[in-house]
Design a protein around this motif. Sequence first.
Motif, PDB file in Angstrom:
ATOM      1  N   LEU B  45     -10.977   1.222  43.512  1.00  0.00           N
ATOM      2  CA  LEU B  45     -11.369   1.463  42.131  1.00  0.00           C
ATOM      3  C   LEU B  45     -10.386   0.804  41.170  1.00  0.00           C
ATOM      4  O   LEU B  45      -9.191   1.048  41.231  1.00  0.00           O
ATOM      5  N   GLN B  48     -12.783   3.169  35.643  1.00  0.00           N
ATOM      6  CA  GLN B  48     -13.947   4.038  35.551  1.00  0.00           C
ATOM      7  C   GLN B  48     -14.163   4.403  34.087  1.00  0.00           C
ATOM      8  O   GLN B  48     -13.238   4.854  33.413  1.00  0.00           O
ATOM      9  N   ASP B  56     -10.341   6.430  34.074  1.00  0.00           N
ATOM     10  CA  ASP B  56      -9.238   6.103  34.977  1.00  0.00           C
ATOM     11  C   ASP B  56      -9.090   4.590  35.043  1.00  0.00           C
ATOM     12  O   ASP B  56     -10.066   3.900  35.317  1.00  0.00           O
ATOM     13  N   SER B  58      -5.863   3.489  36.393  1.00  0.00           N
ATOM     14  CA  SER B  58      -4.521   3.492  36.960  1.00  0.00           C
ATOM     15  C   SER B  58      -4.273   2.349  37.939  1.00  0.00           C
ATOM     16  O   SER B  58      -3.128   1.971  38.174  1.00  0.00           O
ATOM     17  N   GLN B  59      -5.326   1.796  38.526  1.00  0.00           N
ATOM     18  CA  GLN B  59      -5.134   0.718  39.492  1.00  0.00           C
ATOM     19  C   GLN B  59      -5.556  -0.641  38.932  1.00  0.00           C
ATOM     20  O   GLN B  59      -5.687  -1.604  39.689  1.00  0.00           O
TER      21      GLN B  59
END
Lengths: 108, 116
Positions: B45, B48, B56, B58-59
Amino acid sequence: AQRVTQPEKLLSVFKGAPVELKCNYSYSGSPELFWYVQYSRQRLQLLLRHISRESIKGFTADLNKGETSFHLKKPFAQEEDSAMYYCALLTNAGKSTFGDGTTLTVKP
Amino acid sequence: EAGVAQSPRYKIIEKRQSVAFWCNPISGHATLYWYQQILGQGPKLLIQFQNNGVVDDSQLPKDRFSAERLKGVDSTLKIQPAKLEDSAVYLCASSLASGGALETQYFGPGTRLLVL
């Protein structure tokens, strides 16, 4: 951080034989677990989810919190089950983490 | 119903160039996901969205990747500048509401990116 491990990259069985695709996870919270499948030249799609306790196309999966596993099983494999299978975890915050997949080949 | 649409399906660029991918989710789906799938690995992911807000990211490598969903419908993922390690399939998915355990994520066909 959460992690999903599928220890087998490749799995080959004969038609009519039982099949088990392994999935182990690590997560400090209470996870929701899923199995996704990708047939040749098709899109990734949901196969089944733990919360529904369903059987789809003869496949079942049981969440074992003690062993932190969510293995996918089918008693009698069919050739049309040949595909790539991914185990996935959904955290309490709604974030999805996928394993690296297992390619299942069912031989005639 | 029409599925998740993505374009282009394939893209080849040289490193340091920029590239953009487009995704149109299923009509009425509030949540949209972008995943990166490197060969031999599962989807990871990147970001999102719920409607036009980020849930999100975070990645997401924010020094080179950006994504937007301005009107809460379709979305664009951009890479600038691209690196060799960005070679992957970029998957878009959508779900009806907040992306909970009882919802189904519907995936698009993916965009295959090769960075030379």
